[in-house]
Design an enzyme around this catalytic site. Structure first.
Site, PDB file in Angstrom:
ATOM      1  N   HIS A  46     109.129  64.630 -11.911  1.00 10.36           N
ATOM      2  CA  HIS A  46     107.999  63.981 -11.210  1.00 10.36           C
ATOM      3  C   HIS A  46     108.246  62.549 -10.985  1.00 10.36           C
ATOM      4  O   HIS A  46     108.496  61.947  -9.995  1.00 10.36           O
ATOM      5  CB  HIS A  46     106.811  64.457 -11.599  1.00 10.36           C
ATOM      6  CG  HIS A  46     105.742  63.523 -10.734  1.00 10.36           C
ATOM      7  ND1 HIS A  46     105.439  63.922  -9.441  1.00 10.36           N
ATOM      8  CD2 HIS A  46     104.950  62.578 -11.313  1.00 10.36           C
ATOM      9  CE1 HIS A  46     104.470  62.969  -8.918  1.00 10.36           C
ATOM     10  NE2 HIS A  46     104.078  62.345 -10.097  1.00 10.36           N
ATOM     11  N   HIS A  70     105.193  55.001 -13.673  1.00 11.56           N
ATOM     12  CA  HIS A  70     103.542  55.001 -13.123  1.00 11.56           C
ATOM     13  C   HIS A  70     102.809  56.167 -13.705  1.00 11.56           C
ATOM     14  O   HIS A  70     101.708  55.938 -13.843  1.00 11.56           O
ATOM     15  CB  HIS A  70     103.738  55.478 -11.460  1.00 11.56           C
ATOM     16  CG  HIS A  70     103.857  56.860 -11.043  1.00 11.56           C
ATOM     17  ND1 HIS A  70     105.149  57.405 -11.062  1.00 11.56           N
ATOM     18  CD2 HIS A  70     103.025  57.709 -10.924  1.00 11.56           C
ATOM     19  CE1 HIS A  70     104.804  58.999 -10.717  1.00 11.56           C
ATOM     20  NE2 HIS A  70     103.619  59.062 -10.811  1.00 11.56           N
ATOM     21  N   GLU A  74      99.253  56.974 -18.541  1.00 10.68           N
ATOM     22  CA  GLU A  74      98.087  57.762 -18.254  1.00 10.68           C
ATOM     23  C   GLU A  74      98.267  59.141 -18.553  1.00 10.68           C
ATOM     24  O   GLU A  74      97.620  59.787 -19.427  1.00 10.68           O
ATOM     25  CB  GLU A  74      97.781  57.859 -16.526  1.00 10.68           C
ATOM     26  CG  GLU A  74      96.399  58.593 -16.293  1.00 10.68           C
ATOM     27  CD  GLU A  74      95.146  57.928 -16.611  1.00 10.68           C
ATOM     28  OE1 GLU A  74      95.318  56.487 -17.231  1.00 10.68           O
ATOM     29  OE2 GLU A  74      94.198  58.224 -16.269  1.00 10.68           O
ATOM     30  N   ASP A  75      99.632  59.809 -18.706  1.00 15.53           N
ATOM     31  CA  ASP A  75     100.060  61.076 -18.827  1.00 15.53           C
ATOM     32  C   ASP A  75     100.892  61.235 -19.797  1.00 15.53           C
ATOM     33  O   ASP A  75     101.004  62.249 -20.667  1.00 15.53           O
ATOM     34  CB  ASP A  75     100.585  61.661 -17.525  1.00 15.53           C
ATOM     35  CG  ASP A  75      99.442  61.925 -16.576  1.00 15.53           C
ATOM     36  OD1 ASP A  75      98.290  62.374 -16.877  1.00 15.53           O
ATOM     37  OD2 ASP A  75      99.581  61.535 -15.203  1.00 15.53           O
ATOM     38  N   ASP A 136     104.718  58.952  -5.027  1.00 15.26           N
ATOM     39  CA  ASP A 136     103.988  59.806  -6.071  1.00 15.26           C
ATOM     40  C   ASP A 136     103.362  60.971  -5.134  1.00 15.26           C
ATOM     41  O   ASP A 136     103.622  62.203  -5.596  1.00 15.26           O
ATOM     42  CB  ASP A 136     102.842  59.040  -6.767  1.00 15.26           C
ATOM     43  CG  ASP A 136     102.095  59.890  -7.602  1.00 15.26           C
ATOM     44  OD1 ASP A 136     102.654  60.682  -8.342  1.00 15.26           O
ATOM     45  OD2 ASP A 136     100.796  59.789  -7.562  1.00 15.26           O
ATOM     46  N   ASP A 257     108.991  66.560  24.127  1.00 16.31           N
ATOM     47  CA  ASP A 257     109.541  65.781  23.125  1.00 16.31           C
ATOM     48  C   ASP A 257     109.614  66.718  21.805  1.00 16.31           C
ATOM     49  O   ASP A 257     109.633  66.197  20.849  1.00 16.31           O
ATOM     50  CB  ASP A 257     109.083  64.520  22.981  1.00 16.31           C
ATOM     51  CG  ASP A 257     107.579  64.493  22.454  1.00 16.31           C
ATOM     52  OD1 ASP A 257     106.887  65.826  22.602  1.00 16.31           O
ATOM     53  OD2 ASP A 257     107.141  63.595  21.897  1.00 16.31           O
TER      54      ASP A 257
HETATM   55 MN    MN Z   1     102.405  60.792 -10.572  1.00 17.75          MN
END
Ligand code: MN
Length: 500
Positions: A46, A70, A74-75, A136, A257
């Site tokens: 990810h 990123h 947090e994770d 993300d 279009d």
């Molecule tokens: Mn993420």
């Protein structure tokens, strides 16, 4: 999935940037070791995909590094101290910004406000935070099938209502198109299938003919010595087609279009030459020639559009633009933040420049007032003093009506850019500058000429407001403005007068 794969996407990166990206790659791998995504894939995939999208957008090295990192606090198992020590304050600032945005959950109504507040604060400090968040979100949307169905719907709705319009607003079409199409599928599954089916049929019917037509266009241009061109065709996004169908009585035959031919040339003069040559050979459909080069769209989009009869019974839209315009239309603000351009064009008056991170002292947590872009300040202005539920509703309405719609950019006589919704009047402009100016507006000039206060302003008009202490709003003013911000100021004033 290697760091070389990311570096290869950049145009001549510096040695130190390569090293930085390699270190971030290794750091992220460790920070997410043994961790899995809902799909069963390693979590690292990810953050790798997020960084890859940022590299595709040609963002600078700190942004790509922040893409890798990123989720590492947090994770993952990383700490703020480690990141600060290994990568410094700027990258830590970007990561914390993205984490803050991640706490935002849009469920409609109330949550919306809380989220957008944080949103605005973070974004107004550095637009790169928002671009990382968009990258993300793109990967999360690409893997949404692994998420619980009730969560799918919420995330898709949030993407469709907030993130995709923001990507569009920053004119990063490359992101907004995919975000729209991916969320459309979950938000309106039935309509998605129907539109997809229509699109499939159209494609089967038209692609062979279009390819033949492109060949004859190239031949016609070569006959006039225009050889150095790029041609291809693009398919309209499914969501964009769905929206357009609505305004065309669901008649797909009226939409020309769906598949459009694209021609990219080197100079603006070549654009007009190509248009001339094409019109000389194929008859254009009246009323469908659009010059977005002389009159760019509110998000900065530039191109010439024409629709011609191909001679074999079909009708095709042709889009002609320079290579640079094409690049800008796909990458938008990202192209102004990229490697090579970084800081070199800072004197540019382009409205994008307003959104660029000024030199921020990343060791401080808050940025100074003047570093906040004007359009963000306008928004922040309208959320002050939100206390009651009706205030909150008002704020949502403001944002929906004013922010997520298309905007125009007008100038003060000093050359400052003011960002307003389409259809705004000179009086709206006065309130957008300052409520005190709005409340005492006496006269307005557009491009040097006196105009009435309810004159609708157009993109890149120069608007000048003269105030007079004795000028005061009347109830008539309410009919002369479009923005909710101006209406509220006028209403507040009128109510106060009544009480007196
Ligand atoms: Mn993420």
């Amino acid at each position: 999935m290697t760091s070389e794969e990311i570096i290869a996407l950049l145009d001549s990166p510096k040695e130190e940037d390569k090293k930085l990206i390699e270190r971030a790659y290794d750091f992220a791998l460790k920070a997410h070791e043994g961790q899995l995504r809902k799909s069963g894939e390693p979590y690292f995939n990810h953050v790798f995909e997020t960084a890859k999208t940022l590299a595709e957008l040609k963002m600078d090295a700190p942004t790509i590094v922040a893409g890798f990192l990123h989720d590492s606090i947090e994770d993952g198992v990383a700490t703020e101290e480690e990141i600060k020590k290994e990568f410094g304050n700027e990258i830590l600032f970007l990561i914390n910004g993205v984490t803050k945005l991640g706490k935002v959950k849009y469920r409609g109504a109330e949550r919306h406000i809380e989220s957008l507040r944080k949103f605005l604060v973070a974004v107004s400090q550095d637009v790169r935070v928002l671009i990382i968040k968009l990258a993300d979100r793109l990967h999360n949307m690409r893997t949404l099938q692994y998420v619980r169905p009730d969560k799918q719907k919420r995330i898709a709705l949030e993407t469709l209502e907030i993130y995709a319009p923001l990507a569009y607003r920053l004119s990063i079409r490359m992101l907004s198109r995919e975000l729209e199409d991916l969320s459309f599928k979950y938000v309106h599954p039935k309509e998605y299938e129907e539109t997809l089916e229509l699109l499939r049929n159209k494609k089967e019917e038209n692609i062979p003919r279009l390819e033949k037509f492109i060949k004859s266009v190239k031949k016609a241009l070569a006959g006039e010595n225009i050889i150095d061109i790029k041609t291809d065709y693009r398919q309209k996004g499914i969501y964009s087609l769905y929206k357009k169908l609505h305004t065309h009585e669901n008649d797909i035959e009226k939409i020309y279009d769906i598949l459009a031919m694209r021609i990219c040339v080197e100079t603006v003069a070549d654009c007009y030459r190509v248009l001339g040559i094409i019109h000389g050979v194929w008859r254009p459909l009246p009323g469908r020639i659009k010059d977005y080069i002389a009159f760019p769209k509110p998000n900065g989009y530039q191109s010439l559009h024409t629709t011609v009869f191909t001679g074999d019974g079909s009708i095709v839209e042709i889009q002609i633009r320079t290579n640079e315009m094409h690049h800008n239309s796909e990458y938008g603000i990202a192209s102004h933040l990229s490697y090579k351009d970084n800081k070199t064009k800072s004197t540019d008056t382009n409205w994008f420049m307003q959104l660029l991170p000024k030199v921020i002292n990343y060791s401080k947590t808050s940025s100074k007032e003047e570093e906040i872009p004007l359009w963000i300040k306008d928004l922040a202005e309208s959320q002050k003093g939100i206390k009651t539920d009706s205030d909150k509703q008002e704020f949502i309405d403001d944002l929906k009506a004013d922010f997520f719609n298309e905007r125009i950019f007008v100038l003060t006589p000093k050359g400052e850019v003011v960002d307003l919704p389409i259809g705004s009047t000179a009086l709206d402009f006065a309130f957008a500058i300052h409520s005190d100016i709005g409340l005492h507006t006496n006269m307005a000039k557009i491009n040097g000429k006196n105009v009435s206060l309810n004159t609708v302003i157009k993109n890149s008009d120069i608007v000048e407001i003269t105030t007079k202490e004795s000028s005061k709003p009347t109830s008539k003013w309410l009919e002369m403005v479009k923005t909710n911000m101006a209406k509220r100021h006028i209403n507040n004033y009128l109510e106060k007068q009544k009480k007196k």
